[in-house]
Design an enzyme around this catalytic site. Structure first.
Site: not given
Length: 199
Positions: A173, A169-171
């Site tokens: 978003k 998700y972080d990579m």
């Protein structure tokens, strides 16, 4: 102000773990002896005593499913590295997505005992990931953990899959905040009292 929010209940009685668990147990018809993390005599949370258990091979597999808006994976399709036709990784502006999530998930699995209060410190012998794009909008993360020990590694596998998914998700978003980590579940457990296979 806090007392008003508690609608007449004292802060002490509301936050007392024993009273909360007692009300929960009574409501659902459970006794303290039903919960392994509750001391039946002292009625307090406790770590399960595994000193009398035998050392056996333990394995657990957990799976997380991530849903992407279709345009996100389409944008990433041009940055795919493959091996023999199978997608090996996707690359966002932050770098290789799957590879980074595997590192994060492995680190998390090893620190599970430090994150979940009553998990035992476990000498993990293996922690592997299988991450695949299953269709135009879904990525599947499988985390397999194994050890030789007195207690299972379900929580380690679940923690690994969860943190790997959060890292994905972080990579990604920057492309969308509508990415959804739909579920994380145990799909396989071997060793101990019982085996589970939900595949």
């Amino acid at each position: 102000m806090i007392k008003n929010l508690l609608v007449g209940r004292s802060l002490t009685s509301t936050l007392n773990s024993s009273s909360i668990l007692c009300r929960f147990g009574n409501y659902y018809g459970y006794s303290y002896s039903t919960f392994t993390h509750i001391d039946a005599d002292k009625q307090q949370p406790t770590m399960v005593d595994v000193s009398d258990k035998s050392v056996t091979k333990r394995t657990a597999i957990a799976r997380s499913t991530i849903e992407f808006p279709s345009h996100v994976l389409e944008q990433l399709q041009g940055n795919i590295t493959s091996d023999g036709g199978k997608v090996k990784d996707i690359v966002s502006k932050k770098g290789p997505v799957f590879a980074t999530s595997i590192v994060a998930g492995t680190m998390a699995a090893k620190k599970c005992w430090d994150l979940i209060p009553f998990c035992h410190p476990i000498a993990i012998e293996s922690c592997t990931f299988d991450i695949n794009i299953v269709d135009k909008t879904h990525v599947q993360v499988d985390c397999t953990v194994s050890c030789s020990g007195k207690t299972g590694v379900e929580m380690e596998a679940l923690t690994g899959a969860s943190v790997a998914s959060l890292t994905i998700y972080d990579m990604c978003k920057a492309l969308s905040h509508d990415i959804i980590i739909k579920e994380t579940k145990l799909i396989n457990k071997l060793g101990g009292k019982s085996d589970i296979n939900k595949k």
